[in-house]
Motif scaffolding. Structure first.
Motif, PDB file in Angstrom:
ATOM      1  N   PRO A 150      41.026  21.498   9.141  1.00 63.35           N
ATOM      2  CA  PRO A 150      42.286  20.922   9.635  1.00 63.35           C
ATOM      3  C   PRO A 150      42.030  19.586  10.341  1.00 63.35           C
ATOM      4  O   PRO A 150      40.942  19.341  10.871  1.00 63.35           O
ATOM      5  CB  PRO A 150      42.795  21.978  10.626  1.00 63.35           C
ATOM      6  CG  PRO A 150      42.085  23.234  10.267  1.00 63.35           C
ATOM      7  CD  PRO A 150      40.751  22.825   9.736  1.00 63.35           C
ATOM      8  N   ILE A 151      43.062  18.743  10.339  1.00 63.29           N
ATOM      9  CA  ILE A 151      42.959  17.409  10.927  1.00 63.29           C
ATOM     10  C   ILE A 151      44.165  17.163  11.838  1.00 63.29           C
ATOM     11  O   ILE A 151      45.302  17.399  11.432  1.00 63.29           O
ATOM     12  CB  ILE A 151      42.918  16.321   9.837  1.00 63.29           C
ATOM     13  CG1 ILE A 151      41.690  16.510   8.935  1.00 63.29           C
ATOM     14  CG2 ILE A 151      42.904  14.928  10.449  1.00 63.29           C
ATOM     15  CD1 ILE A 151      41.734  15.660   7.680  1.00 63.29           C
ATOM     16  N   ILE A 152      43.875  16.711  13.051  1.00 65.80           N
ATOM     17  CA  ILE A 152      44.933  16.292  13.976  1.00 65.80           C
ATOM     18  C   ILE A 152      44.855  14.774  14.124  1.00 65.80           C
ATOM     19  O   ILE A 152      43.767  14.210  14.296  1.00 65.80           O
ATOM     20  CB  ILE A 152      44.775  16.937  15.361  1.00 65.80           C
ATOM     21  CG1 ILE A 152      44.905  18.457  15.273  1.00 65.80           C
ATOM     22  CG2 ILE A 152      45.808  16.394  16.338  1.00 65.80           C
ATOM     23  CD1 ILE A 152      44.656  19.149  16.607  1.00 65.80           C
ATOM     24  N   ILE A 153      46.013  14.123  14.087  1.00 64.13           N
ATOM     25  CA  ILE A 153      46.075  12.676  14.298  1.00 64.13           C
ATOM     26  C   ILE A 153      46.897  12.427  15.554  1.00 64.13           C
ATOM     27  O   ILE A 153      48.055  12.861  15.650  1.00 64.13           O
ATOM     28  CB  ILE A 153      46.709  11.974  13.083  1.00 64.13           C
ATOM     29  CG1 ILE A 153      45.928  12.337  11.820  1.00 64.13           C
ATOM     30  CG2 ILE A 153      46.717  10.463  13.289  1.00 64.13           C
ATOM     31  CD1 ILE A 153      46.678  12.085  10.546  1.00 64.13           C
ATOM     32  N   GLU A 154      46.283  11.750  16.528  1.00 63.14           N
ATOM     33  CA  GLU A 154      46.928  11.498  17.824  1.00 63.14           C
ATOM     34  C   GLU A 154      47.239  10.016  17.972  1.00 63.14           C
ATOM     35  O   GLU A 154      46.380   9.161  17.692  1.00 63.14           O
ATOM     36  CB  GLU A 154      46.003  11.904  18.973  1.00 63.14           C
ATOM     37  CG  GLU A 154      45.584  13.366  18.979  1.00 63.14           C
ATOM     38  CD  GLU A 154      44.604  13.648  20.101  1.00 63.14           C
ATOM     39  OE1 GLU A 154      44.381  14.838  20.411  1.00 63.14           O
ATOM     40  OE2 GLU A 154      44.039  12.680  20.673  1.00 63.14           O
ATOM     41  N   GLY A 155      48.440   9.714  18.456  1.00 59.87           N
ATOM     42  CA  GLY A 155      48.790   8.344  18.799  1.00 59.87           C
ATOM     43  C   GLY A 155      48.834   8.161  20.310  1.00 59.87           C
ATOM     44  O   GLY A 155      49.342   9.032  21.029  1.00 59.87           O
ATOM     45  N   HIS A 156      48.269   7.050  20.806  1.00 62.14           N
ATOM     46  CA  HIS A 156      48.227   6.756  22.245  1.00 62.14           C
ATOM     47  C   HIS A 156      48.597   5.285  22.469  1.00 62.14           C
ATOM     48  O   HIS A 156      48.276   4.425  21.636  1.00 62.14           O
ATOM     49  CB  HIS A 156      46.824   7.003  22.820  1.00 62.14           C
ATOM     50  CG  HIS A 156      46.344   8.412  22.681  1.00 62.14           C
ATOM     51  ND1 HIS A 156      46.535   9.366  23.653  1.00 62.14           N
ATOM     52  CD2 HIS A 156      45.661   9.020  21.674  1.00 62.14           C
ATOM     53  CE1 HIS A 156      45.998  10.508  23.259  1.00 62.14           C
ATOM     54  NE2 HIS A 156      45.452  10.323  22.064  1.00 62.14           N
ATOM     55  N   THR A 157      49.232   5.016  23.592  1.00 56.71           N
ATOM     56  CA  THR A 157      49.580   3.641  23.963  1.00 56.71           C
ATOM     57  C   THR A 157      49.123   3.359  25.390  1.00 56.71           C
ATOM     58  O   THR A 157      48.639   4.256  26.092  1.00 56.71           O
ATOM     59  CB  THR A 157      51.101   3.413  23.888  1.00 56.71           C
ATOM     60  OG1 THR A 157      51.729   4.180  24.919  1.00 56.71           O
ATOM     61  CG2 THR A 157      51.661   3.823  22.535  1.00 56.71           C
ATOM     62  N   ASN A 193      48.708  20.435   4.088  1.00 59.43           N
ATOM     63  CA  ASN A 193      48.565  21.633   4.918  1.00 59.43           C
ATOM     64  C   ASN A 193      47.446  21.507   5.940  1.00 59.43           C
ATOM     65  O   ASN A 193      47.381  22.281   6.894  1.00 59.43           O
ATOM     66  CB  ASN A 193      48.303  22.857   4.029  1.00 59.43           C
ATOM     67  CG  ASN A 193      49.509  23.226   3.195  1.00 59.43           C
ATOM     68  OD1 ASN A 193      50.607  23.377   3.715  1.00 59.43           O
ATOM     69  ND2 ASN A 193      49.317  23.349   1.881  1.00 59.43           N
ATOM     70  N   ARG A 194      46.569  20.542   5.732  1.00 58.29           N
ATOM     71  CA  ARG A 194      45.488  20.309   6.687  1.00 58.29           C
ATOM     72  C   ARG A 194      45.928  19.422   7.848  1.00 58.29           C
ATOM     73  O   ARG A 194      45.212  19.317   8.844  1.00 58.29           O
ATOM     74  CB  ARG A 194      44.302  19.619   5.988  1.00 58.29           C
ATOM     75  CG  ARG A 194      43.607  20.415   4.920  1.00 58.29           C
ATOM     76  CD  ARG A 194      42.530  19.580   4.240  1.00 58.29           C
ATOM     77  NE  ARG A 194      41.551  19.071   5.187  1.00 58.29           N
ATOM     78  CZ  ARG A 194      40.634  18.150   4.897  1.00 58.29           C
ATOM     79  NH1 ARG A 194      40.589  17.617   3.690  1.00 58.29           N
ATOM     80  NH2 ARG A 194      39.781  17.748   5.817  1.00 58.29           N
TER      81      ARG A 194
END
Length: 228
Positions: A150-157, A193-194
């Motif tokens: 599985p892959i998580i993508i995080e956005g930050h500012t 799904n990942r």
């Protein structure tokens, strides 16, 4: 003979007979009998026929070892090696393209984290991926496609308020940037799904928002390939 001589002779024969009866023999390789061990009898089965060996001791040991579970190895061990290989491949790409200031890798408890500085991926205040970054994003896609983690993508500012008609706050901007990377992966062969994404806005800084350099560090996208 005198009776005394007969008695002595009988005693001598008895002693020799007793000594010879305790002397053991065994069959040598040439078929002759050799002193040392008792006679060996052939092993017979239920029908009285001699049993033949089914294989050498080494072969039996190998067969037994194959039946035993392999100690110290598991599916998780294999996947961990794949994650380390992924990290190696990405590091080679970073160094080959002089991207050390824009991309970094971290082995965290949850998985392998790829950190992208926003200036290499997006224009200021935008969620559109820059054309110049597409080759690197293609390489990242190719490498992570080798696994099924599985892959998580995080956005930050950073903490500066955003002022444009598209995004009303840093929440929306950070989420839109993470979603843009997710859609790129999906459109280039990564199983959806990942994938999942989240936007943290300004609320998970890694540096103080007190200088331009620190604010630049806080503006980032993290791609985390999770451990199983």
């Amino acid at each position: 003979m005198r009776s005394e001589d007969v008695d002595r002779t009988n005693l001598l024969f008895d002693s020799l007979n007793e000594a010879l009866n305790t002397f053991m023999i065994f069959e040598g390789s040439g078929g002759e009998q050799t002193p040392g061990e008792p006679n060996k009898q052939p092993v017979t089965g239920d029908e009285g026929t001699e049993k033949q060996p089914t294989g050498s001791e080494d072969e039996k040991t190998d067969q037994d070892d194959e039946k035993k579970p392999q100690k110290g190895f598991s599916v998780n061990d294999k996947n961990e090696q794949q994650l380390q290989d992924l990290m190696t491949d990405l590091q080679e790409h970073i160094e080959a393209n002089n991207l050390n200031a824009e991309m970094s890798l971290t082995d965290i408890s949850s998985g392998i984290q790829i950190t992208l500085r926003d200036k290499i991926v997006f224009d200021s205040g935008s969620d559109h991926i820059q054309v110049n970054f597409i080759p690197s994003l293609d390489e990242i896609t190719r490498i992570i496609a080798k696994l099924d983690n599985p892959i998580i993508i995080e956005g930050h500012t950073d903490n500066r308020p955003i002022h444009n008609s598209r995004f009303t706050s840093n929440w929306e901007l950070s989420g839109a940037r993470a979603a843009a990377v997710l859609h790129y992966f999906q459109n280039n062969g990564i199983d959806p799904n990942r994938l999942r994404f989240t936007g943290y806005g300004e609320f998970k800084p890694i540096a103080g928002n007190d200088t331009p350099q620190n604010r630049e560090l806080n503006r980032r996208v993290n791609i985390i390939v999770l451990r199983k």
